[in-house]
Design a protein around this motif. Structure first.
Motif, short mmCIF file in Angstrom:
data_model
loop_
_atom_site.label_atom_id
_atom_site.label_comp_id
_atom_site.label_asym_id
_atom_site.label_seq_id
_atom_site.Cartn_x
_atom_site.Cartn_y
_atom_site.Cartn_z
N SER A 351 -1.90 32.52 62.99
CA SER A 351 -0.49 32.86 63.23
C SER A 351 -0.28 34.37 63.35
CB SER A 351 0.39 32.31 62.10
OG SER A 351 0.30 30.90 62.05
N ARG A 352 -1.04 35.14 62.59
CA ARG A 352 -0.89 36.59 62.62
C ARG A 352 -1.21 37.16 63.99
NH1 ARG A 352 -4.21 40.91 61.95
NH2 ARG A 352 -3.28 42.79 61.03
N GLY A 355 1.53 36.29 66.38
CA GLY A 355 2.72 37.10 66.10
C GLY A 355 2.57 38.52 66.60
N TYR A 359 4.92 40.56 69.26
CA TYR A 359 5.57 41.82 68.87
C TYR A 359 5.21 42.94 69.84
CZ TYR A 359 6.85 39.66 64.41
OH TYR A 359 7.39 38.85 63.45
N ILE A 416 11.72 39.11 66.00
CA ILE A 416 11.21 38.58 64.73
C ILE A 416 11.57 37.11 64.52
CG2 ILE A 416 11.40 38.75 62.21
CD1 ILE A 416 11.46 41.77 62.51
N PRO A 417 12.86 36.71 64.63
CA PRO A 417 13.19 35.28 64.41
C PRO A 417 12.45 34.33 65.34
CG PRO A 417 15.18 36.62 64.33
CD PRO A 417 14.10 37.51 64.83
N ARG A 420 8.70 34.21 64.47
CA ARG A 420 8.43 33.46 63.23
C ARG A 420 8.47 31.96 63.49
NH1 ARG A 420 11.75 35.47 58.15
NH2 ARG A 420 10.33 33.91 57.25
N ARG A 421 9.38 31.55 64.36
CA ARG A 421 9.42 30.13 64.71
C ARG A 421 8.16 29.73 65.49
NH1 ARG A 421 14.86 31.39 65.91
NH2 ARG A 421 14.38 31.46 68.16
N THR A 423 5.14 31.00 65.23
CA THR A 423 3.96 30.94 64.36
C THR A 423 3.98 29.70 63.46
OG1 THR A 423 5.08 32.35 62.72
CG2 THR A 423 3.67 33.44 64.34
N ARG A 424 5.12 29.03 63.38
CA ARG A 424 5.22 27.82 62.54
C ARG A 424 5.02 26.54 63.36
NH1 ARG A 424 10.67 29.65 59.28
NH2 ARG A 424 9.71 31.33 58.04
#
Length: 434
Positions: A351-352, A355, A359, A416-417, A420-421, A423-424
């Motif tokens: 996930s990192r 992300g 970014y 960011i929001p 984050r979704r 990566t989940r």
């Protein structure tokens, strides 16, 4: 293929293969950067531009003698030069000196001011003068004086100087000076009585009569004849004063002395202007007292504060809208690439890493939009300042760097929001849907 090379390959594909989505993100950042940089540039330039514009409306600082002796002798030329040098340290400054005397026209009392015409004209560009400024044997009268005398440009008046008038005005000058401490709009009226201390201190009670210039009889209309070259109309105290050259006033009064008031138009405002006033008042060698013209300085501060508040409110609104716009675009990109993200996670991508890629992608959008937006914002700010103030502004590199960094930061924060979704995302659910 190494991980780093794979990272840049994926990044290249994300940015340049999905051009429509990328263009939307860049445009959102561009609009925000252009608007913010334009408003910030104008907001930074407005105080200086407004201050320069307000200087056309007269002095924002006056200097008067600090002691009774100084009031009788006036402010000499050397002191004026020293004070001007003290004020002009690091600031552009214009000044004009005024010598006030009490005179009579048709037995009625008036005030005449001896001035350097060139200096007063440069300092008070807002004065509405009908006709010409004063010259040798020519005076300029205020609108109220002209109406009271029933004269016009080209008329001739006889002005008499009476030593007794100086004595009779001594008591009123003290109260006028006190009033001027509260509001320097009455600076002229307070200075008009300073010459009276010559008599009250016993220096002289009468002056020699020369060509009928000095009279001790209240009904004596003798004096010196002057031609009215112009009429000044300002709507202020200037309308009740007669203006002549310093040489003519000295000749009329039969004596030479320094100025009662020196007005300054300083390219400073607020705390900076107050610091100049304090510096002059603490300097005992100058023997003068400085004070701000409340009428001008308060207007400066109020107008500039209102404009800056308006600009910052608009900037805040634009900032929020930019965040929403970039965030919405990134969310759309994430939704479009949902299957890709699930597949990569199924193949072992953490996930990192996903992300970081999003970014960086968002940062690139912000960087490109920030560069273009800053350039466009500068052009808009330059046009705006040229249209409103008639002056061009230079490019503020510090502000430009700040605009660029802010654009990148907004793009990253807005992502960011949705990231984050992303990566989940559960790869099993995505692959099952396929």
């Amino acid at each position: 293929m190494t991980n780093r090379k794979m990272f840049f390959t994926m990044l290249w594909g994300a940015v340049f293969r999905r051009r429509s989505r990328a263009m939307m993100a860049v445009i959102a950042s561009l609009v925000g950067a252009a608007t913010l940089f334009c408003l910030a540039s104008v907001c930074v330039a407005v105080p200086q531009q407004m201050n320069e514009e307000m200087r056309a409306y007269g002095a924002n600082l006056i200097v008067t003698p600090a002691s009774a002796t100084g009031k009788s002798q006036g402010i000499d030329t050397a002191t004026v030069r020293n004070v001007t040098a003290l004020i002009g340290a690091g600031h552009s400054v214009k000044s004009a000196a005024y010598r006030y005397e009490s005179v009579r026209i048709n037995s009625a009392p008036y005030t005449i001011a001896g001035v350097d015409v060139k200096a007063v004209r440069a300092l008070n560009r807002h004065w509405n003068v009908t006709g010409d400024w004063p010259g040798a044997d020519n005076v300029m009268v205020g609108r109220d004086v002209a109406d009271a005398l029933g004269v016009k440009v080209g008329s001739r008046v006889t002005i008499g100087y009476r030593a007794a008038d100086a004595s009779s005005s001594a008591s009123s000058s003290a109260s006028a000076k006190s009033d001027s401490d509260e509001s320097t709009e009455t600076a002229e009226s307070s200075a008009q009585g300073t010459q009276s201390t010559q008599t009250t201190q016993g220096e002289q009670t009468t002056q020699a009569t020369e060509n009928g210039r000095v009279s001790s009889d209240i009904m004596d209309n003798n004096g010196t004849e002057f031609r009215i070259s112009g009429i000044v109309d300002t709507g202020g105290n200037e309308d009740s004063i007669i203006y002549a050259t310093t040489a003519d006033v000295a000749k009329l009064a039969g004596s030479k002395r320094g100025a009662d008031v020196v007005e300054y138009s300083v390219n400073a405002m607020g705390d900076e202007l107050n610091a100049i006033v304090n510096r002059i008042n603490k300097n005992t060698n100058t023997a003068v007292k400085a004070q701000t013209v409340t009428r001008i300085t308060s207007s400066d501060t109020r107008i500039i504060a209102m404009l800056q508040t308006l600009f910052w409110i608009v900037s805040l609104v634009v900032l929020v809208l930019t965040l929403v716009g970039v965030g919405t675009t990134i969310s759309s990109i994430v939704s479009q690439r949902r299957n890709e993200i699930g597949l990569r996670k199924a193949l072992g991508a953490d996930s990192r890493a996903i992300g970081v890629e999003f970014y960086v992608e968002s940062g690139i959008y912000g960087l490109i939009g920030g560069l273009l937006g800053t350039a466009i914002g500068y052009v808009l700010a330059r046009v705006l300042c040229a249209t409103v103030f008639g002056r061009a502004i230079g490019f503020d590199w510090l502000l430009g760097a700040g605009s660029l960094l802010l654009s990148v930061a907004i793009a990253v924060i807005a992502s960011i929001p949705p990231v984050r979704r992303a990566t989940r995302i559960d790869p099993a659910i995505v692959l099952r849907e396929e």
